[in-house]
Write a protein that holds these residues in place. Sequence first.
Motif, PDB file in Angstrom:
ATOM      1  N   VAL A   1     -26.713  13.641  12.363  1.00 30.72           N
ATOM      2  CA  VAL A   1     -26.472  15.020  11.905  1.00 30.72           C
ATOM      3  C   VAL A   1     -25.201  15.120  11.073  1.00 30.72           C
ATOM      4  N   ILE A   2     -24.447  14.030  10.980  1.00 29.71           N
ATOM      5  CA  ILE A   2     -23.255  14.010  10.139  1.00 29.71           C
ATOM      6  C   ILE A   2     -23.707  13.555   8.748  1.00 29.71           C
ATOM      7  N   ASN A   3     -24.046  14.524   7.928  1.00 29.02           N
ATOM      8  CA  ASN A   3     -24.499  14.213   6.575  1.00 29.02           C
ATOM      9  C   ASN A   3     -24.085  15.338   5.649  1.00 29.02           C
ATOM     10  N   ALA A   4     -24.104  15.054   4.369  1.00 27.51           N
ATOM     11  CA  ALA A   4     -23.661  16.031   3.379  1.00 27.51           C
ATOM     12  C   ALA A   4     -24.672  16.120   2.240  1.00 27.51           C
ATOM     13  N   VAL A   5     -24.776  17.303   1.672  1.00 29.54           N
ATOM     14  CA  VAL A   5     -25.640  17.501   0.513  1.00 29.54           C
ATOM     15  C   VAL A   5     -24.936  16.927  -0.708  1.00 29.54           C
TER      16      VAL A   5
ATOM     17  N   THR B   1     -29.021   5.082   3.244  1.00 22.93           N
ATOM     18  CA  THR B   1     -28.020   6.079   3.640  1.00 22.93           C
ATOM     19  C   THR B   1     -28.331   7.480   3.091  1.00 22.93           C
ATOM     20  N   SER B   2     -29.371   7.620   2.307  1.00 21.46           N
ATOM     21  CA  SER B   2     -29.673   8.917   1.699  1.00 21.46           C
ATOM     22  C   SER B   2     -31.120   9.313   1.948  1.00 21.46           C
ATOM     23  N   ALA B   3     -31.380  10.598   1.742  1.00 22.68           N
ATOM     24  CA  ALA B   3     -32.732  11.138   1.875  1.00 22.68           C
ATOM     25  C   ALA B   3     -32.939  12.172   0.775  1.00 22.68           C
ATOM     26  N   VAL B   4     -34.073  12.081   0.095  1.00 18.50           N
ATOM     27  CA  VAL B   4     -34.431  13.044  -0.942  1.00 18.50           C
ATOM     28  C   VAL B   4     -35.510  13.956  -0.364  1.00 18.50           C
ATOM     29  N   VAL B   5     -35.165  15.232  -0.230  1.00 14.77           N
ATOM     30  CA  VAL B   5     -36.050  16.232   0.362  1.00 14.77           C
ATOM     31  C   VAL B   5     -36.626  17.098  -0.747  1.00 14.77           C
TER      32      VAL B   5
ATOM     33  N   ARG C   1     -35.488  20.176  -4.943  1.00  8.58           N
ATOM     34  CA  ARG C   1     -35.168  18.987  -4.161  1.00  8.58           C
ATOM     35  C   ARG C   1     -33.711  19.032  -3.742  1.00  8.58           C
ATOM     36  N   ARG C   2     -33.452  18.311  -2.669  1.00  6.42           N
ATOM     37  CA  ARG C   2     -32.098  18.215  -2.135  1.00  6.42           C
ATOM     38  C   ARG C   2     -31.880  16.776  -1.690  1.00  6.42           C
ATOM     39  N   VAL C   3     -30.724  16.240  -2.007  1.00  4.29           N
ATOM     40  CA  VAL C   3     -30.381  14.877  -1.602  1.00  4.29           C
ATOM     41  C   VAL C   3     -29.256  14.969  -0.572  1.00  4.29           C
ATOM     42  N   ASN C   4     -29.489  14.343   0.580  1.00  6.10           N
ATOM     43  CA  ASN C   4     -28.479  14.271   1.632  1.00  6.10           C
ATOM     44  C   ASN C   4     -28.026  12.830   1.794  1.00  6.10           C
ATOM     45  N   VAL C   5     -26.764  12.658   2.150  1.00  4.43           N
ATOM     46  CA  VAL C   5     -26.211  11.333   2.433  1.00  4.43           C
ATOM     47  C   VAL C   5     -25.651  11.361   3.846  1.00  4.43           C
ATOM     48  N   LYS C   6     -26.098  10.411   4.657  1.00  5.55           N
ATOM     49  CA  LYS C   6     -25.555  10.295   6.017  1.00  5.55           C
ATOM     50  C   LYS C   6     -24.149   9.708   5.919  1.00  5.55           C
ATOM     51  N   LEU C   7     -23.229  10.264   6.721  1.00  2.97           N
ATOM     52  CA  LEU C   7     -21.837   9.823   6.684  1.00  2.97           C
ATOM     53  C   LEU C   7     -21.399   9.253   8.029  1.00  2.97           C
ATOM     54  N   ASP C   8     -20.558   8.246   7.973  1.00  2.00           N
ATOM     55  CA  ASP C   8     -19.919   7.735   9.177  1.00  2.00           C
ATOM     56  C   ASP C   8     -18.935   8.811   9.638  1.00  2.00           C
ATOM     57  N   PRO C   9     -19.000   9.239  10.914  1.00  3.24           N
ATOM     58  CA  PRO C   9     -18.131  10.335  11.351  1.00  3.24           C
ATOM     59  C   PRO C   9     -16.635  10.021  11.302  1.00  3.24           C
ATOM     60  N   ARG C  10     -16.260   8.758  11.344  1.00  3.29           N
ATOM     61  CA  ARG C  10     -14.836   8.404  11.308  1.00  3.29           C
ATOM     62  C   ARG C  10     -14.308   8.270   9.882  1.00  3.29           C
ATOM     63  N   THR C  11     -15.081   7.625   9.020  1.00  7.13           N
ATOM     64  CA  THR C  11     -14.589   7.331   7.672  1.00  7.13           C
ATOM     65  C   THR C  11     -15.096   8.310   6.605  1.00  7.13           C
TER      66      THR C  11
ATOM     67  N   ARG D   1     -17.682   7.909   4.977  1.00  3.96           N
ATOM     68  CA  ARG D   1     -18.325   7.063   3.959  1.00  3.96           C
ATOM     69  C   ARG D   1     -19.816   6.969   4.289  1.00  3.96           C
ATOM     70  N   PRO D   2     -20.667   6.672   3.308  1.00  2.00           N
ATOM     71  CA  PRO D   2     -22.101   6.546   3.592  1.00  2.00           C
ATOM     72  C   PRO D   2     -22.366   5.541   4.710  1.00  2.00           C
ATOM     73  N   ALA D   3     -23.322   5.896   5.562  1.00  9.48           N
ATOM     74  CA  ALA D   3     -23.704   5.055   6.701  1.00  9.48           C
ATOM     75  C   ALA D   3     -25.223   5.058   6.833  1.00  9.48           C
ATOM     76  N   ALA D   4     -25.758   4.041   7.463  1.00 12.30           N
ATOM     77  CA  ALA D   4     -27.211   3.903   7.610  1.00 12.30           C
ATOM     78  C   ALA D   4     -27.764   4.904   8.625  1.00 12.30           C
ATOM     79  N   TRP D   5     -28.959   5.430   8.326  1.00 11.04           N
ATOM     80  CA  TRP D   5     -29.672   6.279   9.271  1.00 11.04           C
ATOM     81  C   TRP D   5     -30.075   5.434  10.475  1.00 11.04           C
ATOM     82  N   SER D   6     -30.129   6.035  11.646  1.00 12.75           N
ATOM     83  CA  SER D   6     -30.555   5.323  12.857  1.00 12.75           C
ATOM     84  C   SER D   6     -32.070   5.084  12.827  1.00 12.75           C
TER      85      SER D   6
END
Length: 145
Positions: free
Chosen positions: A55-59, A88-92, A109-119, A121-126
């Motif tokens: 859930v830590i992601n940004a548009v 690390t991203s999703a195109v909706v 369309r909307r592009v989201n990027v999952k972020l590492d909560p500490r850094t 920075r882009p991180a892989a989806w689980s």
Amino acid sequence: MTGHTRTVTVHFDDLDAMGIVHNARYALMLERAITAFWAERGHSITASGPTSTDVINAVREFSITYHRPIRGTGDVNLRFWLEKLGETSAVVGFEFTSPDGDELYADGRRVNVKLDPRTLRPAAWSEEARGIAAGLLRTPEKISH
């Protein structure tokens, strides 16, 4: 059917001075619908914090085309799907239609990027999020206007 369809309600405060949905409200209605979809599947932000790092992601990008105005209050359909799920991203993709689906109000369309909560920075989806997202992936022949 590919993707997910949710009924969203247009409220009086969503309207502009002309009695049509204000352009900025489409992004808000989309955000609420996507948030509800993921929350129903255990991915949300609670008073205790995130239930998942997914859930830590940004548009990163938001694009919308308005075809005809939504006039007044009431229900409309919002359908969204995944065009692409990257590392690390999703195109909706999404579309707002009349309840019967006959009138297309807007799509985009909307592009989201999952972020590492500490850094942040882009991180892989689980793998769990990937499994849920698989049900949203579209097949081109099923999407048409």
